[in-house]
Design a protein around this motif. Structure first.
Motif, PDB file in Angstrom:
ATOM      1  N   GLN A 152      43.262  62.858  45.010  1.00 23.65           N
ATOM      2  CA  GLN A 152      41.975  63.442  44.716  1.00 23.65           C
ATOM      3  C   GLN A 152      41.522  64.356  44.112  1.00 23.65           C
ATOM      4  O   GLN A 152      40.697  64.569  43.543  1.00 23.65           O
ATOM      5  CB  GLN A 152      41.988  64.627  46.353  1.00 23.65           C
ATOM      6  CG  GLN A 152      40.659  65.338  46.605  1.00 23.65           C
ATOM      7  CD  GLN A 152      40.758  65.966  48.091  1.00 23.65           C
ATOM      8  OE1 GLN A 152      40.613  65.919  49.020  1.00 23.65           O
ATOM      9  NE2 GLN A 152      42.180  66.702  48.220  1.00 23.65           N
ATOM     10  N   LEU A 153      43.024  65.142  43.361  1.00 25.89           N
ATOM     11  CA  LEU A 153      42.691  65.439  42.504  1.00 25.89           C
ATOM     12  C   LEU A 153      42.380  64.538  40.850  1.00 25.89           C
ATOM     13  O   LEU A 153      41.488  64.655  40.197  1.00 25.89           O
ATOM     14  CB  LEU A 153      43.719  65.883  41.815  1.00 25.89           C
ATOM     15  CG  LEU A 153      42.997  67.965  42.371  1.00 25.89           C
ATOM     16  CD1 LEU A 153      43.694  67.867  43.289  1.00 25.89           C
ATOM     17  CD2 LEU A 153      43.924  68.680  41.386  1.00 25.89           C
ATOM     18  N   ALA A 154      43.040  63.207  40.821  1.00 23.24           N
ATOM     19  CA  ALA A 154      42.155  62.244  40.011  1.00 23.24           C
ATOM     20  C   ALA A 154      40.246  62.116  39.908  1.00 23.24           C
ATOM     21  O   ALA A 154      40.010  62.057  39.117  1.00 23.24           O
ATOM     22  CB  ALA A 154      43.355  60.816  39.975  1.00 23.24           C
ATOM     23  N   MET A 155      40.648  61.929  41.220  1.00 16.68           N
ATOM     24  CA  MET A 155      39.460  61.492  41.394  1.00 16.68           C
ATOM     25  C   MET A 155      38.763  62.762  40.830  1.00 16.68           C
ATOM     26  O   MET A 155      37.030  62.148  40.284  1.00 16.68           O
ATOM     27  CB  MET A 155      39.265  61.273  43.482  1.00 16.68           C
ATOM     28  CG  MET A 155      36.715  61.444  43.489  1.00 16.68           C
ATOM     29  SD  MET A 155      36.835  61.027  44.629  1.00 16.68           S
ATOM     30  CE  MET A 155      36.891  63.056  45.034  1.00 16.68           C
ATOM     31  N   ALA A 156      38.507  63.770  41.136  1.00 20.38           N
ATOM     32  CA  ALA A 156      38.248  65.271  41.167  1.00 20.38           C
ATOM     33  C   ALA A 156      37.359  65.621  39.681  1.00 20.38           C
ATOM     34  O   ALA A 156      36.985  65.830  38.682  1.00 20.38           O
ATOM     35  CB  ALA A 156      38.361  66.391  41.570  1.00 20.38           C
ATOM     36  N   ARG A 157      39.050  65.161  38.556  1.00 21.43           N
ATOM     37  CA  ARG A 157      38.925  64.859  37.971  1.00 21.43           C
ATOM     38  C   ARG A 157      38.175  63.825  36.849  1.00 21.43           C
ATOM     39  O   ARG A 157      36.814  64.448  35.557  1.00 21.43           O
ATOM     40  CB  ARG A 157      40.510  64.657  37.098  1.00 21.43           C
ATOM     41  CG  ARG A 157      40.931  65.538  35.220  1.00 21.43           C
ATOM     42  CD  ARG A 157      41.305  64.253  35.043  1.00 21.43           C
ATOM     43  NE  ARG A 157      41.077  64.742  33.283  1.00 21.43           N
ATOM     44  CZ  ARG A 157      40.865  64.670  32.960  1.00 21.43           C
ATOM     45  NH1 ARG A 157      39.472  63.484  32.754  1.00 21.43           N
ATOM     46  NH2 ARG A 157      40.932  65.257  31.143  1.00 21.43           N
ATOM     47  N   GLU A 158      37.846  63.116  37.219  1.00 14.79           N
ATOM     48  CA  GLU A 158      37.239  62.242  36.561  1.00 14.79           C
ATOM     49  C   GLU A 158      35.179  62.659  36.837  1.00 14.79           C
ATOM     50  O   GLU A 158      34.464  62.646  35.882  1.00 14.79           O
ATOM     51  CB  GLU A 158      36.979  60.612  36.734  1.00 14.79           C
ATOM     52  CG  GLU A 158      38.350  59.906  36.468  1.00 14.79           C
ATOM     53  CD  GLU A 158      38.377  59.912  34.942  1.00 14.79           C
ATOM     54  OE1 GLU A 158      37.043  59.840  34.426  1.00 14.79           O
ATOM     55  OE2 GLU A 158      39.559  60.254  34.520  1.00 14.79           O
ATOM     56  N   ALA A 159      35.535  63.363  37.943  1.00 14.30           N
ATOM     57  CA  ALA A 159      33.790  63.836  38.524  1.00 14.30           C
ATOM     58  C   ALA A 159      33.864  64.656  37.783  1.00 14.30           C
ATOM     59  O   ALA A 159      32.092  64.472  37.121  1.00 14.30           O
ATOM     60  CB  ALA A 159      34.225  64.102  39.877  1.00 14.30           C
ATOM     61  N   LEU A 160      34.464  65.576  37.288  1.00 15.96           N
ATOM     62  CA  LEU A 160      34.354  66.612  36.453  1.00 15.96           C
ATOM     63  C   LEU A 160      33.642  66.080  34.939  1.00 15.96           C
ATOM     64  O   LEU A 160      33.097  66.008  34.354  1.00 15.96           O
ATOM     65  CB  LEU A 160      35.426  67.875  36.206  1.00 15.96           C
ATOM     66  CG  LEU A 160      35.200  68.473  37.982  1.00 15.96           C
ATOM     67  CD1 LEU A 160      37.025  68.729  37.788  1.00 15.96           C
ATOM     68  CD2 LEU A 160      34.145  69.195  37.341  1.00 15.96           C
ATOM     69  N   ALA A 161      34.559  64.969  34.653  1.00 17.57           N
ATOM     70  CA  ALA A 161      34.179  64.618  33.573  1.00 17.57           C
ATOM     71  C   ALA A 161      33.136  63.839  32.950  1.00 17.57           C
ATOM     72  O   ALA A 161      32.484  63.942  31.888  1.00 17.57           O
ATOM     73  CB  ALA A 161      35.765  63.347  32.792  1.00 17.57           C
ATOM     74  N   LEU A 162      32.420  62.822  34.703  1.00 16.58           N
ATOM     75  CA  LEU A 162      31.455  62.514  33.742  1.00 16.58           C
ATOM     76  C   LEU A 162      29.837  63.595  33.703  1.00 16.58           C
ATOM     77  O   LEU A 162      29.060  62.707  33.026  1.00 16.58           O
ATOM     78  CB  LEU A 162      31.068  61.606  35.212  1.00 16.58           C
ATOM     79  CG  LEU A 162      31.907  60.227  35.368  1.00 16.58           C
ATOM     80  CD1 LEU A 162      31.993  60.032  36.962  1.00 16.58           C
ATOM     81  CD2 LEU A 162      31.378  59.427  35.008  1.00 16.58           C
ATOM     82  N   VAL A 163      30.296  64.587  35.101  1.00 13.77           N
ATOM     83  CA  VAL A 163      28.647  66.105  34.488  1.00 13.77           C
ATOM     84  C   VAL A 163      28.420  66.730  32.693  1.00 13.77           C
ATOM     85  O   VAL A 163      28.256  66.362  32.434  1.00 13.77           O
ATOM     86  CB  VAL A 163      29.209  66.844  35.212  1.00 13.77           C
ATOM     87  CG1 VAL A 163      28.334  67.863  35.691  1.00 13.77           C
ATOM     88  CG2 VAL A 163      29.581  66.110  36.872  1.00 13.77           C
ATOM     89  N   GLU A 164      30.348  66.712  32.791  1.00 12.46           N
ATOM     90  CA  GLU A 164      30.422  67.083  31.263  1.00 12.46           C
ATOM     91  C   GLU A 164      29.840  66.381  30.508  1.00 12.46           C
ATOM     92  O   GLU A 164      29.620  66.662  29.499  1.00 12.46           O
ATOM     93  CB  GLU A 164      32.557  67.379  31.103  1.00 12.46           C
ATOM     94  CG  GLU A 164      32.208  67.891  29.498  1.00 12.46           C
ATOM     95  CD  GLU A 164      32.212  69.838  30.047  1.00 12.46           C
ATOM     96  OE1 GLU A 164      31.360  70.554  30.254  1.00 12.46           O
ATOM     97  OE2 GLU A 164      33.304  70.356  31.611  1.00 12.46           O
ATOM     98  N   GLU A 165      30.559  64.795  30.174  1.00  8.83           N
ATOM     99  CA  GLU A 165      29.548  63.823  29.028  1.00  8.83           C
ATOM    100  C   GLU A 165      28.407  64.387  29.710  1.00  8.83           C
ATOM    101  O   GLU A 165      27.698  63.171  28.659  1.00  8.83           O
ATOM    102  CB  GLU A 165      30.446  62.874  29.452  1.00  8.83           C
ATOM    103  CG  GLU A 165      31.491  62.765  29.177  1.00  8.83           C
ATOM    104  CD  GLU A 165      33.042  61.572  29.602  1.00  8.83           C
ATOM    105  OE1 GLU A 165      32.700  60.502  29.755  1.00  8.83           O
ATOM    106  OE2 GLU A 165      34.451  62.060  29.518  1.00  8.83           O
ATOM    107  N   GLY A 166      27.724  64.740  30.688  1.00  8.64           N
ATOM    108  CA  GLY A 166      26.421  63.988  30.705  1.00  8.64           C
ATOM    109  C   GLY A 166      25.520  62.839  31.425  1.00  8.64           C
ATOM    110  O   GLY A 166      24.391  62.142  31.665  1.00  8.64           O
TER     111      GLY A 166
END
Ligand SMILES: NC(=O)c1ccc[n+]([C@@H]2O[C@H](COP(=O)([O-])OP(=O)(O)OC[C@H]3O[C@@H](n4cnc5c(N)ncnc54)[C@H](O)[C@@H]3O)[C@@H](O)[C@H]2O)c1
Length: 320
Positions: free
Chosen positions: A195-209
């Motif tokens: 779950q945390l690996a998924m959340a990390r990528e979700a956060l990165a996607l938003v951070e990268e715009g």
């Protein structure tokens, strides 16, 4: 299956109040412990509201909530809550010092034959249990939010947990309608690592715009999230093809050379052994004669059932 007559839940927060409610719904008397009367009042109100809403949803008879409420006692002192309990769930704040203090008290004052469990999301149970009296009775039972509804409980033995303690816990959790699964104790266990690996990528996607939070949520809910309550990651690799997964990893890793995208050795071995999944009749699971076709039919049956449910939800208000 054996259920405890009395249980104690320590910590009446987001998780503790829901576990207490779930146990009480299943006929167990519960002592719910927190640090102040205000915190306990908050928990009492949450439970009351949850039960009333269950009546509104037709999941409980109108006379149900009073009997369930009456099974829960709200207490501010840990020690008097422990005599006679068969199961204790420590669900206090995720802070090692706070938890260790509670565990010291549990070790000294809980009945010797009680199963003592932590709801920690991440700490190794061996660290929590270190030096506590009676380590054979200590394990993790990691409930998932909201615990009165979500089926999974990860059951996490520490190195010194007795097999009888694990067996009793599995039987008890099954008897109250949960789906317990044993996993080894290591930071994060199984579900939270994923779950945390998924959340990390979700956060990165938003951070990268690349997408907004709402766009990420919409894509996840209507794609692999849609499938995930029907099939786990290994079943999904088998359905999609391990060779295809490997090629995607190779491309992603070339573009984004970080650990998360490096093709896993286990995946490489599957492909090298020709175990690519349903299309080769063997993958992480074996598909003997007729089994691959049966699995495809089962896939369609489960997914169409979920599609109907999702469409009715999305049609109401939550259009993803
Ligand atoms: N929130 C989640 O989605 C979730 C899911 C699974 C597991 N967990 C785990 O469950 C545990 C509790 O999480 P939560 O979300 O309910 O936290 P929370 O902050 O909502 O509640 C924790 C409660 O513990 C109480 N507390 C602290 N010290 C105490 C003590 N010495 N004695 C009695 N009560 C004490 C606090 O007053 C608070 O009410 C944590 O270990 C957490 O990692 C949380």
């Amino acid at each position: 299956m054996e259920k405890p007559d009395i249980a104690a839940v320590i910590g009446a927060g987001i998780m503790g109040h829901g576990v207490a409610q779930c146990l009480a719904e299943n006929g167990v008397r519960v002592r719910l412990v927190d640090q102040s009367a205000q915190l306990l009042d908050r928990a009492r109100q949450w439970i009351s509201d949850n039960l009333d809403y269950m009546v509104e949803l037709g999941r409980l008879p109108a006379g149900g909530p009073p009997a369930i409420r009456a099974r829960i006692d709200y207490v501010t002192d840990l020690e008097p809550a422990l005599p006679g309990v068969g199961y204790v769930l420590e669900a206090v704040t995720e802070n090692m010092d706070v938890k260790r203090q509670v565990w010291q008290q549990l070790g000294q004052h809980a009945p010797a034959d009680a199963v003592l469990a932590s709801n920690t999301s991440s700490y190794d149970i061996n660290e929590l249990a270190a030096g506590i009296t009676g380590p054979g009775r200590i394990l993790g039972t990691h409930w998932f939010h909201p615990p009165q509804i979500t089926p999974c409980v990860e059951v996490i033995p520490a190195d010194r947990t007795l097999p009888a303690c694990v067996d009793w816990t599995l039987g008890f959790l099954t008897a109250i309608g949960k789906v317990p699964t044993v996993c080894r104790s290591a930071a994060g266990f199984v579900a939270n690592r994923i779950q945390l690996a998924m959340a990390r990528e979700a956060l990165a996607l938003v951070e990268e715009g690349l997408a907004t939070p709402a766009e990420v949520d919409r894509i996840v809910k209507t794609s692999f999230g849609f499938r995930l309550s029907a099939f786990g990651p290994f079943e999904i690799i088998d359905q999609a093809g391990a060779d295809t997964y490997r090629r995607v990893y190779e491309y992603l890793y070339a573009k984004m050379p970080r650990e998360a995208f490096s093709p896993a050795a286990l995946l490489e071995r599957q492909v090298a052994a020709g175990r690519t999944g349903l299309k080769s009749s063997a993958g992480f699971y074996d598909y003997g004669p007729g089994a691959a076709d049966a699995m495809r039919r089962e896939r369609d049956r489960r997914l169409y059932a979920r599609l109907d449910l999702c469409r009715s939800e999305w049609g109401m208000s939550d259009a993803p």
